[in-house]
Design an enzyme around this catalytic site. Structure first.
Site, PDB file in Angstrom:
ATOM      1  N   GLY B   7       0.841  -1.201   0.000  1.00  0.00           N
ATOM      2  CA  GLY B   7       0.000   0.000   0.000  1.00  0.00           C
ATOM      3  C   GLY B   7       0.868   1.239   0.000  1.00  0.00           C
ATOM      4  N   ALA B   8       0.229   2.383   0.242  1.00  0.00           N
ATOM      5  CA  ALA B   8       0.974   3.637   0.275  1.00  0.00           C
ATOM      6  C   ALA B   8       1.829   3.704   1.526  1.00  0.00           C
ATOM      7  CB  ALA B   8       0.022   4.817   0.229  1.00  0.00           C
ATOM      8  N   GLU B   9       1.391   3.023   2.574  1.00  0.00           N
ATOM      9  CA  GLU B   9       2.006   3.195   3.872  1.00  0.00           C
ATOM     10  C   GLU B   9       2.737   1.952   4.369  1.00  0.00           C
ATOM     11  OE1 GLU B   9       0.566   4.779   8.237  1.00  0.00           O
ATOM     12  OE2 GLU B   9      -0.902   3.995   6.835  1.00  0.00           O
ATOM     13  N   ALA B  10       2.170   0.783   4.065  1.00  0.00           N
ATOM     14  CA  ALA B  10       2.714  -0.445   4.648  1.00  0.00           C
ATOM     15  C   ALA B  10       2.750  -1.568   3.628  1.00  0.00           C
ATOM     16  CB  ALA B  10       1.851  -0.870   5.833  1.00  0.00           C
ATOM     17  N   ILE B  12       2.288  -5.868   3.264  1.00  0.00           N
ATOM     18  CA  ILE B  12       1.716  -7.029   3.931  1.00  0.00           C
ATOM     19  C   ILE B  12       2.486  -8.251   3.440  1.00  0.00           C
ATOM     20  CG2 ILE B  12      -0.369  -8.397   4.308  1.00  0.00           C
ATOM     21  CD1 ILE B  12      -0.729  -5.600   5.320  1.00  0.00           C
ATOM     22  N   ASP B 120     -11.981   2.836   7.348  1.00  0.00           N
ATOM     23  CA  ASP B 120     -11.713   2.428   5.964  1.00  0.00           C
ATOM     24  C   ASP B 120     -12.528   1.183   5.636  1.00  0.00           C
ATOM     25  OD1 ASP B 120     -10.621   2.437   3.455  1.00  0.00           O
ATOM     26  OD2 ASP B 120      -8.706   1.574   4.032  1.00  0.00           O
TER      27      ASP B 120
END
Lengths: 341, 211
Positions: B7-10, B12, B120
């Site tokens: 993602g943009a932040e993390a 997985i 979200d």
């Protein structure tokens, strides 16, 4: 990159010459652009004051300099009034008295010269001159100025806002802080200069809500620290924190929309540190970063002239009788008929 | 470790630990940020997310079980729940999608009864098995504000509408029924606020009225 584009543009012969009049806030700008995208002239008169923009004073400043700006723009482009094909003006959003001054001037020129009048959205004009000069095709747009803080991208016929400030704009935030700290207006360049000498990062509120940001709490907190920390450290921490918030929401929008271009526009876009952060973020994502030259980041007449051409080629002409200004005109209300992604 | 999502932040990652499959959620360090600020943000968000997942679980909503947290390294190691998402289920259409939508409404109602805002609620963050499991609490918050709850439903509604344009209305009706069952009279205020939020110019065109 922008220069080569401009030179290429000048080779193609042109038939439309657009005069653009910008008067949304503190800048009275007159620019002339042809339909090949060549900027023939771009004259700016900027209202200065130590404390901020007084709308009435700014509008008086504009009416005093309007004729001067126009004749300079014409002589720089080696043109006369009768050569112009269309008169474009910024119809909004902005300060009422300033918009009215520009609009009155535009209406007069249009009626007197019997040339079509085109009303332009200031924000769309920023985006379009940015795309034209940099070659960005379908970017996520970070639009930052004294009055605006928005993350925008094209979707289904309009420029849609995906994230924005929930209270004050970034430019307004920096200016207000600068005034409280006894620095002069506009605060952006001074804060940037002082921030270069800052070394220590002070813990500040970091407010990101989804794709929105908020600066009012950050401002209040920073104001309470004036005098307790060196001003250089305050400016440094302000820039690091506020710009990180903005770059973060851009990245989120890019991931969400699966777009791999970022275009930075608006007056705050001249900040070197902000540009560096945007560039780094894009590098890490494998995306491209675009920003127009400083002269076209700040408010200017050329961008109004260029957007006027885009409207005009799609038949958007504004009758003088319906050319009232729109002080709160949102970017989403403009139908982007000229779009080619 | 195999990366299954970025993602943009993390990121997985799927990982094996003592023959058990686990999910490793790692917040990525950003070079554009001041390193001190970067560490602070990632540390705080990691802790926050883990706390909110624990609270949701205590409220009786299924969330992945947390095995380990390391805020300094911005890592959460959690249970791997191998279930189809709500969006997969709707597209396969072999299940009773209306009952499932009601169950989703109940799960969200439980969160809201405990002042937990997910933040979200997109169909891909909802897993469907014997019970409904909610994942990705990175944008969650703790609030009793009707507005926040309305926004939560708004995110779900909009995501549903854009991903399943043919069936979204009846699915959302069922979702509302489940939510109402769980929250009783508190639900009406939230529904009312949701219809207000949907009319705001920010989210949709003016003059738009549904729900």
């Amino acid at each position: 990159m922008s220069n080569t584009l401009n030179e290429n543009a000048s080779i193609t012969s042109s038939s439309i010459l657009s005069l653009g009049i910008e008067s949304t806030a503190h800048t009275f700008g007159v620019g002339i652009v042809n339909d090949g995208g060549k900027v023939l002239s771009n004259i700016r008169y900027v209202y200065r004051s130590r404390t901020g923009i007084h709308p009435r004073e700014a509008s008086r400043f504009m009416s005093r300099h309007a004729v001067e700006a126009l004749s300079e723009a014409l002589s720089q482009a080696s043109l006369s009034l009768k050569d112009l094909s269309i008169i474009s003006f910024s119809r909004g959003p902005g300060l009422g008295p300033c918009l009215r001054t520009g609009a009155t001037f535009a209406r007069f020129l249009s009626s007197y010269l019997k040339k079509p009048l085109v009303g332009v959205n200031h924000c769309v004009a920023h985006i379009e001159i940015g795309r034209m000069l940099t070659g960005a095709r379908d970017p996520v747009i970070l639009y930052l100025s004294g009055g605006s803080t928005q993350v925008i991208s094209y979707l289904e016929g309009v420029y849609r806002i995906f994230g924005e400030t929930e209270d004050i704009a970034i430019g307004n935030f920096i200016d207000t802080f600068a005034r409280s700290a006894g620095l002069s207006f506009p605060g952006g360049p001074i804060v940037e200069e002082l921030a270069r000498k800052g070394r220590n990062l002070i813990d500040l509120p970091y407010v990101v809500k989804g794709m929105n940001v908020s600066f009012s709490g950050l401002l209040t907190y920073l104001e309470s620290l004036i005098g307790k920390y060196p001003i250089e450290d305050l400016c440094y921490s302000l820039q690091e924190t506020a710009f990180s918030m903005l770059v973060e929401v851009c990245e989120r929008a890019m991931a969400y929309l699966k777009k791999d271009e970022l275009l930075l526009v608006g007056g705050v876009g001249v900040n070197t540190r902000l540009r560096e952060m945007c560039r780094k973020m894009c590098e890490e994502r494998g995306a491209s970063f675009y920003v127009p030259p400083a002269e076209f980041c700040v408010d200017n007449g050329a961008m109004i002239a260029w957007n006027g051409i885009l409207h005009y080629t799609k038949g958007d002409i504004l009758p003088v009788s319906q050319s009232h200004i729109l002080t709160k005109w949102r970017v989403e209300d403009v139908s982007v008929k000229w779009w080619e992604g | 470790m195999k990366r299954i999502y970025l993602g943009a932040e993390a990121e997985i990652l799927l990982h094996h630990m003592l023959d058990v499959e686990v999910i490793v959620k790692r917040r990525v360090s950003k070079s554009y940020r001041n390193p001190h600020l970067d560490r602070k943000i990632n540390e705080r968000r990691t802790l926050h997310e883990a706390t909110m997942m624990k609270r949701a679980r205590e409220a009786g909503v299924c969330t992945p079980f947390i095995y380990h947290i390391n805020p300094k390294r911005a890592v959460i190691i959690m249970e791997y729940i191998n279930l189809p998402t709500y969006i997969d289920i709707i597209n396969s259409s072999s299940e009773d999608i209306f009952q499932i939508s009601q169950d989703v409404g109940k799960a969200v109602g439980k969160l809201h009864n405990n002042q937990i805002i997910h933040g979200d609620l997109t169909p891909s963050n909802i897993l469907v098995g014997k019970e409904i499991c909610l994942i990705d609490f990175s944008l969650s918050s703790y609030s009793s504000d009707i507005e926040k709850m309305g926004e939560d439903l708004c995110v779900f509604y909009n995501a549903l509408r854009s991903s399943i344009p043919q069936k979204y209305a009846s699915l959302f009706e069922n979702f509302k029924q489940g939510y109402l069952e769980e929250r009783e009279e508190a639900a009406d205020k939230v529904f009312h606020r949701l219809s207000e939020i949907l009319k705001r110019g920010r989210y949709v065109r003016r003059g738009f009225t549904e729900v």
